[in-house]
Write a protein that holds these residues in place. Sequence first.
Motif, PDB file in Angstrom:
ATOM      1  N   LEU A 139       0.812  -1.217   0.000  1.00  0.00           N
ATOM      2  CA  LEU A 139       0.000   0.000   0.000  1.00  0.00           C
ATOM      3  C   LEU A 139       0.850   1.275   0.000  1.00  0.00           C
ATOM      4  CD1 LEU A 139      -2.589  -1.045   2.747  1.00  0.00           C
ATOM      5  CD2 LEU A 139      -2.898  -1.158   0.263  1.00  0.00           C
ATOM      6  N   ALA A 140       2.136   1.129   0.254  1.00  0.00           N
ATOM      7  CA  ALA A 140       2.999   2.293   0.454  1.00  0.00           C
ATOM      8  C   ALA A 140       3.450   2.908  -0.862  1.00  0.00           C
ATOM      9  CB  ALA A 140       4.216   1.886   1.285  1.00  0.00           C
ATOM     10  N   LYS A 141       3.834   4.183  -0.775  1.00  0.00           N
ATOM     11  CA  LYS A 141       4.493   4.880  -1.871  1.00  0.00           C
ATOM     12  C   LYS A 141       5.889   5.276  -1.394  1.00  0.00           C
ATOM     13  CE  LYS A 141       0.279   6.518  -4.063  1.00  0.00           C
ATOM     14  NZ  LYS A 141      -0.475   7.682  -4.587  1.00  0.00           N
ATOM     15  N   PHE A 142       6.784   5.475  -2.350  1.00  0.00           N
ATOM     16  CA  PHE A 142       8.196   5.598  -1.990  1.00  0.00           C
ATOM     17  C   PHE A 142       8.882   6.756  -2.710  1.00  0.00           C
ATOM     18  CE2 PHE A 142       6.776   1.223  -1.878  1.00  0.00           C
ATOM     19  CZ  PHE A 142       7.138   0.829  -0.601  1.00  0.00           C
ATOM     20  N   TYR A 143       9.906   7.278  -2.063  1.00  0.00           N
ATOM     21  CA  TYR A 143      10.897   8.143  -2.698  1.00  0.00           C
ATOM     22  C   TYR A 143      12.151   7.317  -2.945  1.00  0.00           C
ATOM     23  CZ  TYR A 143       8.363  12.393  -1.254  1.00  0.00           C
ATOM     24  OH  TYR A 143       7.435  13.376  -1.076  1.00  0.00           O
ATOM     25  N   THR A 144      12.978   7.805  -3.854  1.00  0.00           N
ATOM     26  CA  THR A 144      14.347   7.310  -3.954  1.00  0.00           C
ATOM     27  C   THR A 144      15.246   8.321  -3.255  1.00  0.00           C
ATOM     28  OG1 THR A 144      14.007   6.117  -6.025  1.00  0.00           O
ATOM     29  CG2 THR A 144      16.262   6.765  -5.497  1.00  0.00           C
ATOM     30  N   ARG A 145      15.941   7.864  -2.234  1.00  0.00           N
ATOM     31  CA  ARG A 145      16.882   8.732  -1.530  1.00  0.00           C
ATOM     32  C   ARG A 145      18.245   8.541  -2.180  1.00  0.00           C
ATOM     33  NH1 ARG A 145      16.976  12.031   2.625  1.00  0.00           N
ATOM     34  NH2 ARG A 145      18.625  12.052   4.196  1.00  0.00           N
ATOM     35  N   GLN A 146      18.748   9.620  -2.762  1.00  0.00           N
ATOM     36  CA  GLN A 146      19.914   9.498  -3.628  1.00  0.00           C
ATOM     37  C   GLN A 146      21.015  10.451  -3.184  1.00  0.00           C
ATOM     38  OE1 GLN A 146      18.862   8.979  -7.635  1.00  0.00           O
ATOM     39  NE2 GLN A 146      20.849   9.507  -8.483  1.00  0.00           N
ATOM     40  N   ARG A 147      22.247   9.965  -3.289  1.00  0.00           N
ATOM     41  CA  ARG A 147      23.394  10.819  -3.017  1.00  0.00           C
ATOM     42  C   ARG A 147      23.553  11.784  -4.178  1.00  0.00           C
ATOM     43  NH1 ARG A 147      29.209   8.174  -2.625  1.00  0.00           N
ATOM     44  NH2 ARG A 147      29.163   8.589  -4.848  1.00  0.00           N
ATOM     45  N   MET A 148      23.450  13.080  -3.889  1.00  0.00           N
ATOM     46  CA  MET A 148      23.423  14.090  -4.940  1.00  0.00           C
ATOM     47  C   MET A 148      24.460  15.173  -4.670  1.00  0.00           C
ATOM     48  SD  MET A 148      20.709  13.090  -6.801  1.00  0.00           S
ATOM     49  CE  MET A 148      19.715  14.371  -7.570  1.00  0.00           C
ATOM     50  N   ARG A 149      24.927  15.786  -5.758  1.00  0.00           N
ATOM     51  CA  ARG A 149      25.758  16.981  -5.668  1.00  0.00           C
ATOM     52  C   ARG A 149      24.820  18.192  -5.742  1.00  0.00           C
ATOM     53  NH1 ARG A 149      30.825  18.185  -4.031  1.00  0.00           N
ATOM     54  NH2 ARG A 149      31.457  16.199  -4.973  1.00  0.00           N
ATOM     55  N   LEU A 150      24.935  19.088  -4.773  1.00  0.00           N
ATOM     56  CA  LEU A 150      24.054  20.244  -4.688  1.00  0.00           C
ATOM     57  C   LEU A 150      24.735  21.486  -5.260  1.00  0.00           C
ATOM     58  CD1 LEU A 150      22.648  19.777  -1.067  1.00  0.00           C
ATOM     59  CD2 LEU A 150      21.885  18.721  -3.194  1.00  0.00           C
ATOM     60  N   PHE A 151      23.944  22.313  -5.939  1.00  0.00           N
ATOM     61  CA  PHE A 151      24.431  23.566  -6.497  1.00  0.00           C
ATOM     62  C   PHE A 151      23.400  24.660  -6.272  1.00  0.00           C
ATOM     63  CE2 PHE A 151      26.496  20.281  -9.035  1.00  0.00           C
ATOM     64  CZ  PHE A 151      27.810  20.733  -9.116  1.00  0.00           C
ATOM     65  N   SER A 152      23.871  25.895  -6.281  1.00  0.00           N
ATOM     66  CA  SER A 152      22.962  27.033  -6.321  1.00  0.00           C
ATOM     67  C   SER A 152      23.286  27.868  -7.549  1.00  0.00           C
ATOM     68  CB  SER A 152      23.074  27.880  -5.050  1.00  0.00           C
ATOM     69  OG  SER A 152      24.377  28.421  -4.905  1.00  0.00           O
ATOM     70  N   LEU A 153      22.246  28.458  -8.116  1.00  0.00           N
ATOM     71  CA  LEU A 153      22.391  29.256  -9.324  1.00  0.00           C
ATOM     72  C   LEU A 153      21.756  30.617  -9.077  1.00  0.00           C
ATOM     73  CD1 LEU A 153      23.065  29.511 -12.389  1.00  0.00           C
ATOM     74  CD2 LEU A 153      20.751  28.622 -12.835  1.00  0.00           C
ATOM     75  N   ALA A 154      22.560  31.669  -9.112  1.00  0.00           N
ATOM     76  CA  ALA A 154      22.035  33.020  -8.949  1.00  0.00           C
ATOM     77  C   ALA A 154      21.321  33.433 -10.225  1.00  0.00           C
ATOM     78  CB  ALA A 154      23.175  33.994  -8.626  1.00  0.00           C
ATOM     79  N   ALA A 155      20.084  33.933 -10.062  1.00  0.00           N
ATOM     80  CA  ALA A 155      19.276  34.296 -11.227  1.00  0.00           C
ATOM     81  C   ALA A 155      18.619  35.649 -10.999  1.00  0.00           C
ATOM     82  CB  ALA A 155      18.193  33.239 -11.462  1.00  0.00           C
ATOM     83  N   PRO A 156      18.522  36.464 -12.045  1.00  0.00           N
ATOM     84  CA  PRO A 156      17.748  37.706 -11.918  1.00  0.00           C
ATOM     85  C   PRO A 156      16.292  37.364 -11.577  1.00  0.00           C
ATOM     86  CG  PRO A 156      19.069  37.698 -13.934  1.00  0.00           C
ATOM     87  CD  PRO A 156      19.117  36.308 -13.382  1.00  0.00           C
ATOM     88  N   HIS A 157      15.655  38.207 -10.788  1.00  0.00           N
ATOM     89  CA  HIS A 157      14.265  37.937 -10.413  1.00  0.00           C
ATOM     90  C   HIS A 157      13.386  37.691 -11.631  1.00  0.00           C
ATOM     91  CE1 HIS A 157      14.869  40.129  -6.317  1.00  0.00           C
ATOM     92  NE2 HIS A 157      15.196  38.858  -6.242  1.00  0.00           N
ATOM     93  N   ALA A 158      13.601  38.463 -12.683  1.00  0.00           N
ATOM     94  CA  ALA A 158      12.752  38.367 -13.871  1.00  0.00           C
ATOM     95  C   ALA A 158      12.947  37.061 -14.633  1.00  0.00           C
ATOM     96  CB  ALA A 158      13.020  39.553 -14.797  1.00  0.00           C
ATOM     97  N   GLU A 159      14.090  36.398 -14.438  1.00  0.00           N
ATOM     98  CA  GLU A 159      14.399  35.172 -15.176  1.00  0.00           C
ATOM     99  C   GLU A 159      14.231  33.909 -14.330  1.00  0.00           C
ATOM    100  OE1 GLU A 159      14.909  34.944 -18.243  1.00  0.00           O
ATOM    101  OE2 GLU A 159      15.668  36.865 -18.955  1.00  0.00           O
ATOM    102  N   ALA A 160      14.130  34.049 -13.026  1.00  0.00           N
ATOM    103  CA  ALA A 160      14.175  32.881 -12.138  1.00  0.00           C
ATOM    104  C   ALA A 160      13.098  31.861 -12.466  1.00  0.00           C
ATOM    105  CB  ALA A 160      14.065  33.329 -10.677  1.00  0.00           C
ATOM    106  N   GLY A 161      11.869  32.306 -12.662  1.00  0.00           N
ATOM    107  CA  GLY A 161      10.783  31.371 -12.940  1.00  0.00           C
ATOM    108  C   GLY A 161      10.999  30.598 -14.224  1.00  0.00           C
ATOM    109  N   ARG A 162      11.411  31.314 -15.279  1.00  0.00           N
ATOM    110  CA  ARG A 162      11.648  30.642 -16.563  1.00  0.00           C
ATOM    111  C   ARG A 162      12.803  29.669 -16.458  1.00  0.00           C
ATOM    112  NH1 ARG A 162      14.909  31.275 -20.992  1.00  0.00           N
ATOM    113  NH2 ARG A 162      15.878  33.190 -20.194  1.00  0.00           N
TER     114      ARG A 162
END
Length: 226
Positions: A139-162
């Motif tokens: 009956l359960a639903k699952f996530y995959t817990r994965q070892r990931m490399r994290l990044f941040s990306l600086a974006a102009p406010h006007a472009e962030a959503g796109r």
Amino acid sequence: MSDLTRATRYGVLRGDIEHEIEIKRSRFICYLSRVESQTEAREFVELIRAEHRLARHHCTAFVIGADRMIQRSNDDGEPSGTAGLPMLEALTLFTRPQEPTPDLSDTIAVVVRYFGGVLLGAGGLVRAYSDSVSQALALAKFYTRQRMRLFSLAAPHAEAGRWENELRSSGIEVLGTDYETHNASIRLAVTDAEETISLLEQRIASLTQGTAALTDSGVSWVDVSR
């Protein structure tokens, strides 16, 4: 979790599960929950004990860690090997849909038994406790817990959503966007592999026309839907 050097992915529960079966008037109520330490596992068992004080047995099994090295079970008064071990095997042998091998971890099962007056015998108990956990897992639903490399990306406010939408459409895991005074910071995660990181860098260069660069935020475990 601190060990990021061995397993790179495994399955975890998306949410708690409760499921009850009845066999010869005995009630077996299985509770599944996500735990990330033995302390959390013990606390969950105590919660279930408090909720079912009148039950005769509160049998348990749990598996914890990326490499599933922490495995414990308890028969709680049932004949040795008839409850906790079958429950643990149900957890460790369970294969998630579309996965080739068993990989479920960070999971505890507690099966509460209200005795119905009819003895089930050793074989009957093994089947009852195993089936209780297996049916709950179905009956359960699952996530995959994965070892990931994290990044941040600086974006102009006007472009962030796109930018965020285009990155999601490319299959890149977007963890969220933080809007700050001068710009937005899009938080990204990709598989911790050189080729994947290189592809992300190329995608960012194309998307931003070379005007933005990634900031490496290190390695961590991330829950992903796939």
